[in-house]
Write an enzyme that holds these catalytic residues in place. Structure first.
Site, mmCIF file in Angstrom:
data_model
loop_
_atom_site.group_PDB
_atom_site.id
_atom_site.type_symbol
_atom_site.label_atom_id
_atom_site.label_comp_id
_atom_site.label_asym_id
_atom_site.label_seq_id
_atom_site.Cartn_x
_atom_site.Cartn_y
_atom_site.Cartn_z
ATOM 1 N N LYS A 16 0.833 -1.204 0.000
ATOM 2 C CA LYS A 16 0.000 0.000 0.000
ATOM 3 C C LYS A 16 0.872 1.260 0.000
ATOM 4 C CE LYS A 16 -3.649 -2.284 2.638
ATOM 5 N NZ LYS A 16 -4.364 -2.713 1.448
ATOM 6 N N LYS A 66 15.184 -6.169 5.080
ATOM 7 C CA LYS A 66 15.518 -5.105 6.037
ATOM 8 C C LYS A 66 16.923 -5.268 6.636
ATOM 9 C CE LYS A 66 10.771 -3.930 7.219
ATOM 10 N NZ LYS A 66 9.758 -3.737 8.251
ATOM 11 N N GLY A 129 11.086 -11.295 15.959
ATOM 12 C CA GLY A 129 11.613 -11.206 14.595
ATOM 13 C C GLY A 129 11.964 -9.768 14.245
ATOM 14 N N ASN A 151 8.315 -15.014 23.104
ATOM 15 C CA ASN A 151 8.433 -15.599 21.763
ATOM 16 C C ASN A 151 8.305 -17.113 21.825
ATOM 17 O OD1 ASN A 151 8.839 -15.147 18.955
ATOM 18 N ND2 ASN A 151 10.901 -16.013 19.138
ATOM 19 N N GLY A 239 -2.618 -2.994 12.297
ATOM 20 C CA GLY A 239 -1.393 -2.270 11.970
ATOM 21 C C GLY A 239 -1.501 -1.241 10.856
#
Ligand code: NDP
Length: 273
Positions: A16, A66, A129, A151, A239
């Site tokens: 988006k 990333k 993560g 986690n 989110g």
């Protein structure tokens, strides 16, 4: 001349970001073009270099690049350096500046858009993560009473605890390690919702008046948000707000202007995610 920006990832068709940045540009009257670029999994650097050579001014970086973007940058902002993950690149002559705006986006969505302070609250971050790693420092800077990281693979949460312990008090472990503890803010930063999964949360984890926040967004409420609703959690959020706010932070880094985010957040929430 029209400046060029792009988001790079794999996959990327669903992104988006072009819509969000094009809206920001129109609203702030900036002369720029923003596109989505699919990088082959083994060709992130050559894809970015090609865009840079074609006069690209900056890029957003998404899954799964990333960490690679962090290594590729020649300079890092403090928050990117500490997170060791980059979601924003800014190209200036020979410099490739790497930043991470995910955490600022999350914090702004919670504190400004949802009007829920993080300061003094008991916060639980689910997942260890890339997304979790990027938001720990900005969350700690809000000075929550406690920050817990849980986690499925507890060792990864413990590793993050050790890595970030200089910046604030963190506890870490498996989900069941937090049985009997109540949290005011519970943030799902796992990828479980992508496959309609739900980490094994102990009963009674939500305090009265809590916020359940899923970094993922989809047309239907995620399984985590449905679970929280069944637990009568007062505030539920996905989110979308974080996505728009991290984009606004990138836009500000590139153009020096902070766009309005409310309209596009409302538009995305009303459209089919
Ligand atoms: P990673 O692959 O880096 O991390 C995945 C994490 O999810 C790990 O902690 C993993 O646990 C956990 N996990 C995966 N499946 C399950 C499961 N079934 N049960 C329990 N835990 C599980 O993903 P990212 O950190 O990059 O992304 C996480 C989420 O955040 C995604 O949904 C992504 O869409 C979202 N996101 C949203 C953003 C926004 O702007 N709204 C920005 C960035 C990310 P383990 O270590 O045990 O494998």
């Amino acid at each position: 001349m029209t400046d060029r920006y792009a988001v790079v990832g794999n996959p990327i068709a669903h992104s988006k970001s072009p819509l969000i940045h094009t809206t920001f540009a129109r609203q702030t009257q900036q002369d720029l073009r923003y596109e989505a670029i699919l990088a082959p999994l083994d060709s992130f650097i050559s894809t970015v270099e090609a865009f840079r050579q074609q006069d690209g001014k900056g890029m957003n970086v998404t899954v799964p690049f990333k960490l690679e973007a962090c290594r590729f940058a020649t300079e890092l902002t403090e928050r990117a350096s500490i997170a060791q993950a980059v979601n924003t690149l800014k190209f200036e002559s020979d410099t490739i500046l790497g930043d991470n705006t995910d955490g600022a986006g999350l914090v702004r969505d919670i504190t400004a858009n949802l009007s829920i302070p993080i300061a003094g609250k008991r916060a639980l971050l689910m997942g260890a993560g890339g997304a979790a790693r990027g938001v720990i420092l900005p969350l700690l800077q809000q000075q929550p009473a406690t920050l817990a990281i849980a986690n499925r693979t507890p060792q990864k949460a413990l590793d993050l605890q050790r890595q970030f312990s200089a910046y604030g008090r963190i506890s870490a472990g498996s989900y069941m390690d937090f049985a009997g503890t109540h949290f005011d803010i519970v943030i799902n930063a796992t990828a479980a919702s992508l496959n309609d999964g739900l980490p094994e949360l102990p009963d009674g984890i939500f305090a009265a008046g809590a916020l359940a926040y899923d970094m993922m967004y989809s047309k239907e409420p995620t399984r985590f948000l449905k679970y929280a609703a069944r637990q009568n959690v007062q505030y539920l959020a996905d989110g979308i707000g974080m996505l728009v706010e991290q984009a606004a932070e990138s836009f500000h880094l590139w153009r020096g202007i902070r766009p309005d985010t409310a309209t596009i957040i409302a538009q995305l929430k009303n459209s089919s995610n």
